[in-house]
Design an enzyme around this catalytic site. Structure first.
Site, PDB file in Angstrom:
ATOM      1  N   CYS A  76       0.487  -1.322   0.250  1.00 25.52           N
ATOM      2  CA  CYS A  76      -0.452  -0.544  -0.230  1.00 25.52           C
ATOM      3  C   CYS A  76       0.455   1.039   0.294  1.00 25.52           C
ATOM      4  CB  CYS A  76      -1.115   0.061   1.349  1.00 25.52           C
ATOM      5  SG  CYS A  76      -1.885   1.280   0.884  1.00 25.52           S
ATOM      6  N   HIS A  91      -8.823  -3.192  -2.716  1.00 30.69           N
ATOM      7  CA  HIS A  91      -7.629  -2.605  -2.006  1.00 30.69           C
ATOM      8  C   HIS A  91      -8.323  -1.143  -2.001  1.00 30.69           C
ATOM      9  CE1 HIS A  91      -3.497  -1.851  -0.547  1.00 30.69           C
ATOM     10  NE2 HIS A  91      -3.907  -0.203  -1.074  1.00 30.69           N
TER      11      HIS A  91
END
Ligand code: CO
Length: 184
Positions: free
Chosen positions: A93, A135
């Protein structure tokens, strides 16, 4: 416009982002900035809260290659309406540099969204692209991979997490290594 990447534990990453209600010049101007930031940090997907804009806007290019514009996609107010299967895979991320989780996701998702012309669209994605959707949609709901990592993974990354939480050690934009999984 200068967009700064926001890192955990920035509060904007924990907010439920506001829906897009108008496709106006501001929004159209924002989109290329989001792509530029995504490419600069070598991401394959970016959600607006990751640059401090708490709105339900996602951009992606599953190749991560700025030359491959045909893969650029913009999703406004995306919503998962169907999902099936389950697959665990590596995910980084951009808002959590240095951390890679093995995250359980649906293998296949169907997403409805508005495109930049304001048309409602539906798309079904599998595998990597389905993972990007899940996500990024988590991002606009204030959810991070930390929330989905196992206690063992969280323990493994204890030092990285504590560094991010240290207000005196603000991270710089750090591209993820070519050899690790691409970041979202
Ligand atoms: Co992310």
């Amino acid at each position: 416009m200068t967009l700064d990447l926001r890192y955990y534990p920035d509060e904007v990453l924990r907010a439920v982002a506001e829906p897009v209600t108008a496709i106006d010049d501001d929004l159209r101007a924002l989109v290329p900035e989001l792509f530029a930031k995504m490419y600069a940090t070598r991401g394959v997907g970016l959600a607006a809260p990751q640059v401090g804009i708490s709105r339900r806007i996602i951009v992606s290019n599953q190749t991560g290659d700025p030359e491959q514009k045909q893969f650029e996609e913009v999703y406004l107010n995306p919503r998962i309406v169907d999902q099936e299967g389950a697959v665990r895979g590596e995910e980084g991320c951009l808002s959590l540099p240095g951390i890679v989780g093995r995250i359980l996701r649906s293998q296949k998702v169907t997403v409805t969204y508005l495109d930049l012309e304001g048309n409602e669209q539906t798309v079904t994605a599998e595998e990597w692209k389905a993972r990007i959707f899940q996500h990024e949609i988590d991002h606009i709901d204030g959810i991070l991979i930390l929330d989905k990592m196992s206690p063992a993974e969280l323990a493994f990354y204890k030092k990285e997490i504590e560094e991010l939480e240290d207000p005196d050690a603000a991270p710089e934009d750090r591209p993820v290594s070519e050899h690790s999984s691409a970041a979202l």
